[in-house]
Design a protein around this motif. Structure first.
Motif, PDB file in Angstrom:
ATOM      1  N   VAL A  27       3.804  56.140  50.017  1.00  0.00           N
ATOM      2  CA  VAL A  27       2.983  56.817  51.028  1.00  0.00           C
ATOM      3  C   VAL A  27       1.708  57.350  50.385  1.00  0.00           C
ATOM      4  CG1 VAL A  27       2.854  58.797  52.601  1.00  0.00           C
ATOM      5  CG2 VAL A  27       4.945  57.416  52.506  1.00  0.00           C
ATOM      6  N   THR A  28       1.835  57.929  49.207  1.00  0.00           N
ATOM      7  CA  THR A  28       0.664  58.441  48.488  1.00  0.00           C
ATOM      8  C   THR A  28      -0.315  57.320  48.183  1.00  0.00           C
ATOM      9  OG1 THR A  28       1.967  60.210  47.475  1.00  0.00           O
ATOM     10  CG2 THR A  28      -0.120  59.663  46.418  1.00  0.00           C
ATOM     11  N   LYS A  85      -0.748  54.487  49.881  1.00  0.00           N
ATOM     12  CA  LYS A  85      -1.441  54.123  51.123  1.00  0.00           C
ATOM     13  C   LYS A  85      -2.543  55.137  51.427  1.00  0.00           C
ATOM     14  CE  LYS A  85       2.525  51.860  53.363  1.00  0.00           C
ATOM     15  NZ  LYS A  85       3.460  51.925  54.522  1.00  0.00           N
ATOM     16  N   LYS A  86      -2.233  56.388  51.181  1.00  0.00           N
ATOM     17  CA  LYS A  86      -3.208  57.454  51.431  1.00  0.00           C
ATOM     18  C   LYS A  86      -4.439  57.295  50.545  1.00  0.00           C
ATOM     19  CE  LYS A  86      -3.601  62.501  50.877  1.00  0.00           C
ATOM     20  NZ  LYS A  86      -2.854  63.752  50.571  1.00  0.00           N
ATOM     21  N   PHE A 107      -6.500  54.353  51.552  1.00  0.00           N
ATOM     22  CA  PHE A 107      -7.242  54.698  52.767  1.00  0.00           C
ATOM     23  C   PHE A 107      -8.515  55.468  52.421  1.00  0.00           C
ATOM     24  CE2 PHE A 107      -8.182  57.762  56.150  1.00  0.00           C
ATOM     25  CZ  PHE A 107      -8.268  56.936  57.266  1.00  0.00           C
ATOM     26  N   GLU A 159      -6.336  65.242  56.119  1.00  0.00           N
ATOM     27  CA  GLU A 159      -5.025  65.140  55.496  1.00  0.00           C
ATOM     28  C   GLU A 159      -3.880  65.145  56.510  1.00  0.00           C
ATOM     29  OE1 GLU A 159      -4.426  64.804  52.289  1.00  0.00           O
ATOM     30  OE2 GLU A 159      -6.355  65.257  51.339  1.00  0.00           O
ATOM     31  N   GLN A 177      -3.156  62.993  58.878  1.00  0.00           N
ATOM     32  CA  GLN A 177      -2.731  61.701  59.400  1.00  0.00           C
ATOM     33  C   GLN A 177      -1.343  61.322  58.894  1.00  0.00           C
ATOM     34  OE1 GLN A 177      -5.917  58.633  59.372  1.00  0.00           O
ATOM     35  NE2 GLN A 177      -7.103  60.138  58.233  1.00  0.00           N
ATOM     36  N   ASP A 178      -0.723  60.392  59.616  1.00  0.00           N
ATOM     37  CA  ASP A 178       0.569  59.849  59.199  1.00  0.00           C
ATOM     38  C   ASP A 178       0.298  58.643  58.306  1.00  0.00           C
ATOM     39  OD1 ASP A 178       3.123  58.966  58.857  1.00  0.00           O
ATOM     40  OD2 ASP A 178       3.396  58.257  60.928  1.00  0.00           O
ATOM     41  N   PHE A 179       0.113  58.894  57.025  1.00  0.00           N
ATOM     42  CA  PHE A 179      -0.246  57.823  56.104  1.00  0.00           C
ATOM     43  C   PHE A 179       0.901  56.833  55.900  1.00  0.00           C
ATOM     44  CE2 PHE A 179      -3.061  61.357  54.950  1.00  0.00           C
ATOM     45  CZ  PHE A 179      -4.282  60.718  55.041  1.00  0.00           C
ATOM     46  N   LEU A 228       0.678  53.576  57.897  1.00  0.00           N
ATOM     47  CA  LEU A 228      -0.392  52.626  57.605  1.00  0.00           C
ATOM     48  C   LEU A 228       0.172  51.366  56.965  1.00  0.00           C
ATOM     49  CD1 LEU A 228      -3.089  55.050  56.127  1.00  0.00           C
ATOM     50  CD2 LEU A 228      -3.009  54.086  58.431  1.00  0.00           C
TER      51      LEU A 228
END
Length: 309
Positions: A21-22, A24-25, A28, A153, A155-157, A160
């Motif tokens: 998840v990190t 993807k963040k 992004f 910050e 958002q639902d990363f 993605l």
């Protein structure tokens, strides 16, 4: 004991999920930085006029053989952030500079490089990828001397899609690289890109090369023209030498790196993992892990001269 093993596995799975998840963040946010650079125009760098921010960042990175000794590092940071296995092709330790280069600034640089590299040794592959994307953001910020807007910050990363994020980035990077090539190659731009598009189209449609070669024998038509007619639907004449010169003063490694980046954006499933050059033969070899494609400048145009598996 079984409970301990279960808890350990549970913790590891959760850590990995959080890292993904990190990642993807950070991809992004790096996309946002790249888009900002792409939309930054009419820059002045010293006494030089710079047309576009992203083009300038790309050229700076491919020219920098000290910070970017590995092409895989550039490709992961810029063109294919979704191909996280590329991190395995980035050398763990950077070689030291020659003694005659070890002035004060280089000593500080080497010291920092060693600290960064040794620190990366103890990170998981996904954490290394996170660091490289953060490096890409910092490269843009330092090179263009611009500030990034406040990040959202909330958002639902996790929702993605990494491939979609990478494709969004590739569209910008691909466009910037084509503009760089147009400036560097000049009047031979169309012929050069016809060469690259021919190769990409052949890979995509799976054309039978043996049949094309047989056609060449029967008709006397060159293989390149046959490919153009059959695959691209064009009857452009044979490549001829540009009387005004085609490739302006462009170092071989820089040109090879730009080709590798472009081909990775054009065909991300066949992204380039390694490149090497032969200065004596003036050739550039691009390796996607399955096929090695060697390019050479012939009659003023860079053409693929061999393909080996």
């Amino acid at each position: 004991m079984k409970l301990f093993c279960f808890l350990t596995t549970f913790v590891l799975v959760n850590v990995l999920a959080n890292d993904e998840v990190t990642y993807k963040k950070v991809v992004f946010f790096t996309n946002a930085a790249i888009e900002l650079a792409y939309n930054t125009n009419e820059l002045i760098e010293g006494d030089n006029f710079v047309t576009n921010g992203l083009e300038y960042v790309i050229e700076k990175m491919v020219n920098d053989e000290d910070s970017y000794k590995s092409f895989a590092k550039i490709n992961l940071m810029m063109a294919v952030p979704d191909k996280t296995d590329l991190v395995n092709h980035i050398p763990s330790l950077v070689p030291f500079f020659p003694m005659h280069m070890l002035g004060m600034q280089y000593q500080l640089f080497v010291r920092q490089e060693i600290r960064d590299t040794l620190g990366m040794e103890y990170l998981s592959p996904i954490k290394k990828c996170i660091n490289y994307q953060n490096y890409m953001q910092q490269e843009i910020k330092d090179t263009l001397e611009i500030d990034f807007p406040e990040a959202d910050e909330s958002q639902d990363f996790g929702s993605l899609d990494l491939t979609i994020l990478a494709n969004q980035r590739r569209r910008l990077v691909k466009t910037a690289i084509k503009k760089i090539f147009r400036r560097v190659i000049g009047t031979m731009f169309d012929q050069f890109f016809l060469e690259l598009e021919v190769r990409d189209t052949l890979n995509l449609v799976g054309s039978n090369l043996a049949t094309l070669i047989e056609e060449r024998r029967a008709t006397g038509t060159s293989l390149e023209n046959t490919i153009r007619q059959r695959v691209l639907g064009t009857e452009n004449p044979e490549v001829v030498e540009d009387q005004n010169g085609s490739i302006r003063d462009c170092p071989l490694l820089r040109f090879c790196r730009l080709m590798g980046l472009y081909m990775s954006t054009q065909l991300p499933t066949l992204y380039i993992k390694k490149i090497w050059i032969d200065s004596n033969e003036n050739t550039c070899t691009l390796d996607d892990g399955t096929i090695e494609r060697k390019f050479k400048k012939i009659n003023g145009v860079w053409s693929q001269i061999s393909s080996t598996t």
